[in-house]
Write a protein that holds these residues in place. Structure first.
Motif, PDB file in Angstrom:
ATOM      1  N   THR A   7       0.988  -1.317   0.065  1.00  0.00           N
ATOM      2  CA  THR A   7       0.214   0.085  -0.057  1.00  0.00           C
ATOM      3  C   THR A   7       0.878   1.124   0.035  1.00  0.00           C
ATOM      4  OG1 THR A   7      -0.194   0.063   2.447  1.00  0.00           O
ATOM      5  CG2 THR A   7      -1.589  -1.028   1.182  1.00  0.00           C
ATOM      6  N   ASP A   8       0.694   2.119  -0.866  1.00  0.00           N
ATOM      7  CA  ASP A   8       1.197   3.482  -1.265  1.00  0.00           C
ATOM      8  C   ASP A   8       0.199   4.343  -0.406  1.00  0.00           C
ATOM      9  OD1 ASP A   8       3.145   5.549  -1.535  1.00  0.00           O
ATOM     10  OD2 ASP A   8       3.747   4.899  -3.409  1.00  0.00           O
ATOM     11  N   PHE A   9       0.194   5.606  -0.979  1.00  0.00           N
ATOM     12  CA  PHE A   9      -0.894   6.616  -0.273  1.00  0.00           C
ATOM     13  C   PHE A   9      -1.375   7.771  -1.463  1.00  0.00           C
ATOM     14  CE2 PHE A   9      -1.366   8.327   4.215  1.00  0.00           C
ATOM     15  CZ  PHE A   9      -2.654   8.727   3.921  1.00  0.00           C
ATOM     16  N   GLU A  10      -0.620   8.062  -2.364  1.00  0.00           N
ATOM     17  CA  GLU A  10      -0.674   9.126  -3.377  1.00  0.00           C
ATOM     18  C   GLU A  10      -1.739   8.775  -4.281  1.00  0.00           C
ATOM     19  OE1 GLU A  10       2.168   7.772  -2.861  1.00  0.00           O
ATOM     20  OE2 GLU A  10       3.626   9.395  -2.189  1.00  0.00           O
ATOM     21  N   GLY A  11      -2.195   7.520  -4.565  1.00  0.00           N
ATOM     22  CA  GLY A  11      -3.191   7.044  -5.556  1.00  0.00           C
ATOM     23  C   GLY A  11      -4.568   7.075  -5.002  1.00  0.00           C
ATOM     24  N   TYR A  86      11.667  -3.624   1.049  1.00  0.00           N
ATOM     25  CA  TYR A  86      11.208  -2.026   0.718  1.00  0.00           C
ATOM     26  C   TYR A  86       9.702  -2.292   0.572  1.00  0.00           C
ATOM     27  CZ  TYR A  86      12.004   3.057   0.029  1.00  0.00           C
ATOM     28  OH  TYR A  86      12.033   4.164   0.087  1.00  0.00           O
ATOM     29  N   MET A  87       9.095  -1.895  -0.637  1.00  0.00           N
ATOM     30  CA  MET A  87       7.750  -1.845  -0.874  1.00  0.00           C
ATOM     31  C   MET A  87       7.110  -3.133  -1.125  1.00  0.00           C
ATOM     32  SD  MET A  87       7.122   1.605  -3.365  1.00  0.00           S
ATOM     33  CE  MET A  87       5.476   1.934  -2.984  1.00  0.00           C
ATOM     34  N   MET A  88       8.012  -4.268  -1.425  1.00  0.00           N
ATOM     35  CA  MET A  88       7.600  -5.575  -1.610  1.00  0.00           C
ATOM     36  C   MET A  88       7.823  -6.564  -0.477  1.00  0.00           C
ATOM     37  SD  MET A  88       6.078  -5.190  -4.263  1.00  0.00           S
ATOM     38  CE  MET A  88       5.747  -6.869  -5.123  1.00  0.00           C
ATOM     39  N   TYR A 103      -1.294   3.152  -5.552  1.00  0.00           N
ATOM     40  CA  TYR A 103      -0.063   3.381  -6.230  1.00  0.00           C
ATOM     41  C   TYR A 103      -0.531   4.724  -7.133  1.00  0.00           C
ATOM     42  CZ  TYR A 103       2.920  -0.395  -4.836  1.00  0.00           C
ATOM     43  OH  TYR A 103       3.890  -1.367  -4.218  1.00  0.00           O
ATOM     44  N   HIS A 104       0.751   5.361  -7.365  1.00  0.00           N
ATOM     45  CA  HIS A 104       0.911   6.639  -8.361  1.00  0.00           C
ATOM     46  C   HIS A 104       1.582   6.589  -9.516  1.00  0.00           C
ATOM     47  CE1 HIS A 104       4.591   7.199  -6.857  1.00  0.00           C
ATOM     48  NE2 HIS A 104       4.245   6.807  -5.636  1.00  0.00           N
ATOM     49  N   GLY A 105       1.672   7.603 -10.573  1.00  0.00           N
ATOM     50  CA  GLY A 105       2.480   7.628 -11.459  1.00  0.00           C
ATOM     51  C   GLY A 105       4.019   7.792 -11.166  1.00  0.00           C
ATOM     52  N   SER A 115       3.565  12.655  -8.562  1.00  0.00           N
ATOM     53  CA  SER A 115       4.423  11.641  -9.277  1.00  0.00           C
ATOM     54  C   SER A 115       5.653  11.673  -8.721  1.00  0.00           C
ATOM     55  CB  SER A 115       4.316  12.197 -10.726  1.00  0.00           C
ATOM     56  OG  SER A 115       4.976  13.479 -10.963  1.00  0.00           O
ATOM     57  N   HIS A 116       6.207  10.520  -8.630  1.00  0.00           N
ATOM     58  CA  HIS A 116       7.711  10.193  -8.199  1.00  0.00           C
ATOM     59  C   HIS A 116       7.946   8.638  -8.445  1.00  0.00           C
ATOM     60  CE1 HIS A 116       5.569   9.440  -4.709  1.00  0.00           C
ATOM     61  NE2 HIS A 116       6.345   8.378  -4.228  1.00  0.00           N
ATOM     62  N   THR A 117       9.118   8.468  -8.347  1.00  0.00           N
ATOM     63  CA  THR A 117       9.758   7.014  -8.417  1.00  0.00           C
ATOM     64  C   THR A 117      10.669   6.940  -7.492  1.00  0.00           C
ATOM     65  OG1 THR A 117       9.441   7.139 -10.908  1.00  0.00           O
ATOM     66  CG2 THR A 117      10.707   5.357 -10.031  1.00  0.00           C
ATOM     67  N   GLY A 134       7.494   3.191 -13.205  1.00  0.00           N
ATOM     68  CA  GLY A 134       7.580   3.936 -12.055  1.00  0.00           C
ATOM     69  C   GLY A 134       7.608   2.859 -10.853  1.00  0.00           C
ATOM     70  N   GLU A 135       6.994   2.929  -9.749  1.00  0.00           N
ATOM     71  CA  GLU A 135       7.367   2.059  -8.756  1.00  0.00           C
ATOM     72  C   GLU A 135       6.642   0.736  -8.924  1.00  0.00           C
ATOM     73  OE1 GLU A 135       5.924   4.502  -5.418  1.00  0.00           O
ATOM     74  OE2 GLU A 135       7.525   5.717  -5.442  1.00  0.00           O
ATOM     75  N   SER A 136       5.420   0.703  -9.737  1.00  0.00           N
ATOM     76  CA  SER A 136       4.844  -0.523 -10.138  1.00  0.00           C
ATOM     77  C   SER A 136       5.439  -1.238 -10.767  1.00  0.00           C
ATOM     78  CB  SER A 136       3.276  -0.310 -10.586  1.00  0.00           C
ATOM     79  OG  SER A 136       3.458   0.742 -11.665  1.00  0.00           O
TER      80      SER A 136
HETATM   81 ZN    ZN Z   1       5.299   5.889  -3.746  1.00  0.00          ZN
END
Ligand code: ZN
Length: 255
Positions: A7-11, A86-88, A103-105, A115-117, A134-136
């Motif tokens: 889970t991210d937050f920006e999306g 990390y994210m995984m 998730y976000h772009g 947006s960020h990576t 991106g992150e995905s």
């Molecule tokens: Zn992120």
């Protein structure tokens, strides 16, 4: 049926500003509620379709955005820093599916809210086998390594980096619930992500010093002033090295 949620937050629907997603900021409590509701919508939908076990990896910023007692599905929560994957963190080959929630772009994407990576203060662009990701896309390396398919749902329309048209949170959660249920029902037909080997990850930084520093890491090559590359066949090793690059170059970000 066992599901992993990163889970991210920006999306999340309703989010357009850093102030909504950073601990200590005035609007953070509201952002946190919106995110928690979306995470729970995914879990509830998946549960409706037969999923019974959930591991949630809180992967945004300081990684303490979700409260364990607020999670549906008696989910296990992975929280706090620093995690080797990390994210995984938490994913392995025992899972039937991975859900990327909120998730976000990527940093270079048009119309991508916040947006960020990984690190907006250091990373200008990342390419995997020549394609901007991106992150995905990066996190898909880990899912591919473990052979686990990925699930996504879109809940808002970005108008720019700090503006969006939001689907009402109640409808967004309904979409997530239905989408997660549908994905779980079809999971046996879904394929894990795949990459053409060997995989090349190119990372372009904001400034040359960051490329210089990343080059200190074994297996990282510097290909131009601001760009380094990693090449390999083991997707998990590549992701680990990428995470090491992210952590190390953080030391050079302007404050
Ligand atoms: Zn992120």
């Amino acid at each position: 049926m066992k599901l992993f949620l990163s889970t991210d937050f920006e999306g999340t629907s309703g989010i357009v500003a850093w102030e909504q997603i950073m601990e200590g900021q005035a609007e953070y409590a509201q952002g946190r509620k919106l995110l928690t509701d979306e995470v729970n919508a995914v879990i509830t939908g998946a549960q409706d379709a037969g999923a019974s076990e959930f591991v949630v990896n809180d992967a945004h910023s300081v990684m303490r955005n979700l409260h364990p007692q607020d999670l549906a599905g008696r989910a296990t929560l992975i929280t706090g820093r620093h995690k080797p994957l990390y994210m995984m963190q938490g994913l392995d080959d025992s899972f039937d599916g991975a859900c990327f929630v909120s998730y976000h772009g990527s940093i270079g994407a048009e119309h991508a809210v916040l947006s960020h990576t990984y690190n907006p203060g250091a990373i200008w662009e990342v390419r995997i086998n020549g394609e901007v990701v991106g992150e995905s896309g990066l996190n898909a390396l880990v899912a591919a390594h473990y052979g686990v398919p990925i699930i996504f749902v879109i809940v808002k329309q970005s108008l720019g980096r700090f503006a969006a048209a939001h689907i009402h949170p109640a409808i967004a959660c309904e979409m997530l619930r239905v989408g997660a249920a549908r994905a779980v029902q079809n999971i046996s037909a879904m394929l894990p992500p795949s990459f053409t080997l060997p995989v090349t990850i190119e990372i372009t930084f904001l400034v040359a010093d960051m490329a210089e520093m990343a080059y200190w890491i074994r297996d990282v090559e510097r290909v131009s002033a601001r760009t380094v590359q990693l090449v390999g066949e083991n997707l998990l090793d590549l992701y680990r090295t990428f995470v090491t690059v992210v952590m190390l170059t953080r030391g050079l970000v302007d404050r």
